[in-house]
Design a protein around this motif. Structure first.
Motif, PDB file in Angstrom:
ATOM      1  N   ASN A 149      13.137 -24.534   9.502  1.00 37.53           N
ATOM      2  CA  ASN A 149      13.169 -23.668  10.672  1.00 37.53           C
ATOM      3  C   ASN A 149      12.042 -22.647  10.651  1.00 37.53           C
ATOM      4  O   ASN A 149      11.774 -22.018   9.633  1.00 37.53           O
ATOM      5  CB  ASN A 149      14.528 -22.957  10.747  1.00 37.53           C
ATOM      6  CG  ASN A 149      14.641 -22.130  11.997  1.00 37.53           C
ATOM      7  OD1 ASN A 149      14.141 -21.021  12.059  1.00 37.53           O
ATOM      8  ND2 ASN A 149      15.292 -22.681  13.003  1.00 37.53           N
ATOM      9  N   GLY A 202      18.681 -26.470   6.615  1.00 38.83           N
ATOM     10  CA  GLY A 202      18.128 -26.122   7.920  1.00 38.83           C
ATOM     11  C   GLY A 202      17.076 -25.033   7.825  1.00 38.83           C
ATOM     12  O   GLY A 202      16.073 -25.059   8.541  1.00 38.83           O
ATOM     13  N   ASN A 242      11.350 -21.221   3.538  1.00 35.20           N
ATOM     14  CA  ASN A 242      11.418 -20.617   4.862  1.00 35.20           C
ATOM     15  C   ASN A 242      10.384 -19.504   5.012  1.00 35.20           C
ATOM     16  O   ASN A 242      10.235 -18.667   4.125  1.00 35.20           O
ATOM     17  CB  ASN A 242      12.827 -20.078   5.113  1.00 35.20           C
ATOM     18  CG  ASN A 242      12.967 -19.470   6.475  1.00 35.20           C
ATOM     19  OD1 ASN A 242      12.595 -18.328   6.696  1.00 35.20           O
ATOM     20  ND2 ASN A 242      13.510 -20.242   7.406  1.00 35.20           N
ATOM     21  N   THR A 248      11.773 -20.341  13.490  1.00 31.72           N
ATOM     22  CA  THR A 248      12.045 -19.362  14.548  1.00 31.72           C
ATOM     23  C   THR A 248      13.190 -18.395  14.242  1.00 31.72           C
ATOM     24  O   THR A 248      13.179 -17.273  14.734  1.00 31.72           O
ATOM     25  CB  THR A 248      12.363 -20.078  15.875  1.00 31.72           C
ATOM     26  OG1 THR A 248      13.467 -20.955  15.669  1.00 31.72           O
ATOM     27  CG2 THR A 248      11.157 -20.866  16.373  1.00 31.72           C
TER      28      THR A 248
END
Length: 144
Positions: free
Chosen positions: A10, A6, A38, A12
């Motif tokens: 992602n 995830g 990330n 945010t």
């Protein structure tokens, strides 16, 4: 390992608190893979999660490719010398991490030396917590 997947996509989420769980080495490795891709996460709390050397090495690999994380909390795990060396390798390439908590682990002089090598190449880290480990005067010298 699902959370690591995830994190890859992602853009945010900035803070994750996972302390006092049972993340272990597989979970830490998965998070390391997520950190590589990330660009949003700035703070990761992984204290007291049964992470040892293999997990720390995985996180170190993630740090090497990460451009966002500024604070990493790894206190009260079972990280020893090999894990600290792996984290040191990650520090060599990382340009954003400013704070690392590694207190209450099993890091000895060799691990301190590995972290020291990472510190020599790193210009971003400003705070490193290493209390309650197994570092003697020789390890302090190795830190640089």
């Amino acid at each position: 390992v699902g959370l690591g997947e995830g994190l890859k996509a992602n853009t945010t989420l900035t803070t994750v608190h996972l302390e006092n769980n049972q993340i272990g080495n597989a979970g830490a490795g998965g998070l390391g893979l997520g950190l590589k891709a990330n660009s949003a996460l700035t703070t990761l709390h992984l204290g007291n999660n049964e992470i040892s050397d293999a997990g720390a090495v995985g996180l170190g690999k993630g740090l090497a490719g990460n451009t966002a994380l500024t604070k990493l909390y790894l206190s009260s795990n079972q990280i020893g010398d090999a894990g600290a060396v792996g984290l040191g390798e990650g520090l060599k390439a990382n340009t954003t991490l400013t704070t690392v908590h590694l207190e209450n682990n099993q890091i000895g002089n060799a691990g301190a030396g590995g972290l020291g090598l990472g510190l020599k190449a790193n210009s971003a880290l400003t705070t490193l917590h290493l209390g309650n480990n197994e570092i003697s005067d020789a390890g302090a010298v190795g830190l640089g």
